[in-house]
Design an enzyme around this catalytic site. Structure first.
Site, mmCIF file in Angstrom:
data_model
loop_
_atom_site.group_PDB
_atom_site.id
_atom_site.type_symbol
_atom_site.label_atom_id
_atom_site.label_comp_id
_atom_site.label_asym_id
_atom_site.label_seq_id
_atom_site.Cartn_x
_atom_site.Cartn_y
_atom_site.Cartn_z
ATOM 1 N N LYS A 433 12.083 5.638 142.907
ATOM 2 C CA LYS A 433 12.516 5.455 144.069
ATOM 3 C C LYS A 433 12.638 3.940 144.567
ATOM 4 O O LYS A 433 11.705 3.416 144.380
ATOM 5 C CB LYS A 433 11.771 6.316 145.225
ATOM 6 C CG LYS A 433 11.885 7.910 145.055
ATOM 7 C CD LYS A 433 11.003 8.564 145.963
ATOM 8 C CE LYS A 433 11.166 9.985 145.786
ATOM 9 N NZ LYS A 433 10.463 10.798 146.666
ATOM 10 N N LYS A 484 18.890 12.238 141.326
ATOM 11 C CA LYS A 484 18.164 13.247 142.280
ATOM 12 C C LYS A 484 18.827 12.675 143.719
ATOM 13 O O LYS A 484 18.199 11.852 144.205
ATOM 14 C CB LYS A 484 16.911 13.136 142.077
ATOM 15 C CG LYS A 484 16.266 14.342 143.037
ATOM 16 C CD LYS A 484 14.605 14.689 142.663
ATOM 17 C CE LYS A 484 13.952 15.560 143.544
ATOM 18 N NZ LYS A 484 13.628 15.097 144.936
#
Length: 542
Positions: A433, A484
């Site tokens: 992330k 994702k």
């Protein structure tokens, strides 16, 4: 636009005419309302006054053209042509309806290869020419009637549907031909050839003559394999190939692009478009069910309770059947298990379904049986908490040869990964992330570290997102195999999908879209657990 009340009439005849005229006005008003004509007329007239275009009618034409229906196939016409050898072949013309007018879009010709030239001899030449002519005759009959009706109204851009209809038609013709041959076939008894009696006299050996000396025997050469029979071509088959190509070229002309770019786009169209169709079917199914609660998560995914672990997979199979997708080929599954959200710390067990509790050791059995029962599962994200170190190790040992074991909540921040390294490799990959102090250089650096240890990486979003779509560019730029993003809901997540579509289109225009390689799962061996050791994922996540 309002038709108003019906006017009074002075006599019976005029009353009937007035009523008919009133009903006609009502139908006209409804027709224009249903097609949003009054609203759009008002919009364009208001905006045109301020735009003050030099070509008023050109401005109106451009405005209303944006609401026109896309070009659809109106007719396909088959014609006889000659090939380079002066023999008959087939040409197809595609005509489309564009803004209520029928226009010829393109002509396409294909060689009529119904015979293998490697088997052609002087004796068979006439028969093969006759067969080619017959094939052209069949092809023209197919094109000008059944196929013409079959494809009428389809969009040339929808190559997959066009080819599906063509293939199904051809398969029906083959089956009909085989059935007819069975009906016409008669069992013929082949008479055995009579054994002829040799009339040649038996040579008499002169015992006085000395026998000849035996010559040295020479081993006979091994005979070569006989020539295989030629492949049988189905007469009329050229109709299928030439119509498919003609539709593709029509789409190219309508889109003002090149054929190779169009085919490249078709070759890679399944990814995002398939996922969008899949989510639409899931949504449709969700609202068709009246039992169990339904909610939308902040990740853009539907949340619905199930009574059995098999139910979600049964739903996915049902959706795939509806969309004519093959699970395990067109579509693979990576399960976001989110084990840290399932743990009941008072009972010290995972609650996988309401009232169903499992110990971490039992979770290993659950995941193993799921992957065995549903081979389309190629990944598990956070199947266990990061604290369940022993079970993580066992699960990786059992499933890593056939499935990605991925850490998200069980992972660490990019900053910690760079500072302390990846540590012991107890997972197939990590969810990355881009957040907090992480720079682009940090992303590149950690990706290189992971690639050096044969560890996969999946760029992902944080829980609280904005409309910035840079993560899509980052994922493509880093060469990520997966990304994702959550469900196709909420503007901040849809923005990323839109950016991926734009990137896909740009790469297709450049002819730079690549083929996805086969999945290669890093095999992780089981290691003995040391209770005093610190697991790489046990540090606090930023």
């Amino acid at each position: 636009m309002s038709a108003g009340p019906a006017p009074p009439a002075s006599n019976g005849r005029s009353s009937e005419e007035a009523r008919d005229f009133y009903q006609l006005k009502q139908r006209a008003a409804e027709y224009y309302r249903s097609n949003l004509v009054p609203q759009r007329m008002q919009q364009v007239l208001n905006s045109m006054f301020y735009d003050n275009p030099d070509d008023v009618y050109g401005h109106l034409a451009n405005y209303f053209a944006s609401f026109a229906k896309p070009a659809a196939i109106s007719r396909i016409v088959g014609k006889e042509k000659l090939d380079s050898a002066g023999q008959q072949t087939v040409q197809v013309e595609v005509l489309c309806t564009i803004k209520n007018l029928e226009k010829s879009i393109c002509f396409t010709t294909m060689s009529n290869s119904c015979c293998d030239p490697n088997y052609t001899t002087f004796d068979t030449m006439d028969k093969e020419i006759e067969l080619k002519n017959l094939s052209v005759q069949f092809a023209l009959e197919w094109i000008n009637e059944p196929l013409n009706s079959l494809l009428k109204g389809l969009l040339p851009a929808n190559q997959k549907q066009v080819d599906k209809f063509l293939s199904e038609y051809f398969q029906r013709k083959v089956e009909e031909d085989e059935e007819q041959k069975k009906k016409d076939a008669e069992v013929e008894e082949v008479p055995e050839p009579e054994q002829s009696v040799s009339t040649n006299p038996v040579p008499v050996v002169d015992k006085k003559k000395k026998p000849l000396k035996a010559k040295k025997s020479i081993a006979p050469e091994k005979p070569i394999k006989p020539r295989e029979p030629p492949e049988i071509f189905f007469p009329g088959a050229v109709a299928i190939g030439v119509v498919s190509l003609a539709v593709a070229k029509a789409a190219v002309k309508l889109e003002n692009t090149s054929l190779f770019l169009h085919i490249a786009a078709l070759n890679h169209e399944k990814g995002l478009k398939m996922m969008m169709a899949f989510q639409q079917q899931i949504t449709k199914w969700m609202f068709s069910q009246k039992s169990l609660p339904l909610a939308m998560s902040h990740l853009g995914c539907w949340e619905k309770g199930f009574e059995r672990t098999e139910q979600p997979f049964e739903l996915i199979h049902e959706v795939c059947d509806t969309l004519e997708l093959t699970l395990g080929e067109d579509l693979h599954l990576i399960l976001n298990c989110a084990a840290h959200e399932l743990m009941d710390y008072e009972k010290e067990k995972y609650e996988i379904i309401t009232g169903v509790l499992k110990h971490p050791d039992e979770m290993i059995e659950l995941y193993t049986s799921l992957v065995e029962k549903y081979p389309s599962i190629i990944g598990l994200i956070d199947p266990l908490r990061k604290e369940d170190e022993e079970q993580w190790s066992k699960l990786c040992h059992l499933l890593s040869p056939q499935c990605y074991l991925l850490a998200d909540g069980a992972s660490r921040s990019i900053d910690k990964l760079i500072t302390n390294g990846l540590g012991e490799n107890r997972y197939s990959g990590l969810i990355l992330k881009h957040a907090n102090q992480t720079t682009i250089s940090d992303m590149i650096r950690v990706v290189k570290l992971m690639e050096a240890q044969d560890c996969r990486f999946i760029p992902s979003l944080t829980d609280a997102e904005t409309l910035d779509d840079s993560i899509a560019d980052i994922a493509v730029g880093l060469g990520a195999r997966f990304i994702k993003l959550g469900g196709l809901c909420h503007g901040e997540r849809v923005a990323k999908y839109n950016r991926l579509l734009a990137i896909e289109e740009e790469l297709a225009q450049r002819g730079a879209l690549g083929q996805a390689a086969e999945h290669q799962f890093p095999v992780i061996s089981e290691e003995e657990h040391d209770p005093n050791s610190v697991r790489p994922g046990s540090e606090q996540i930023d």
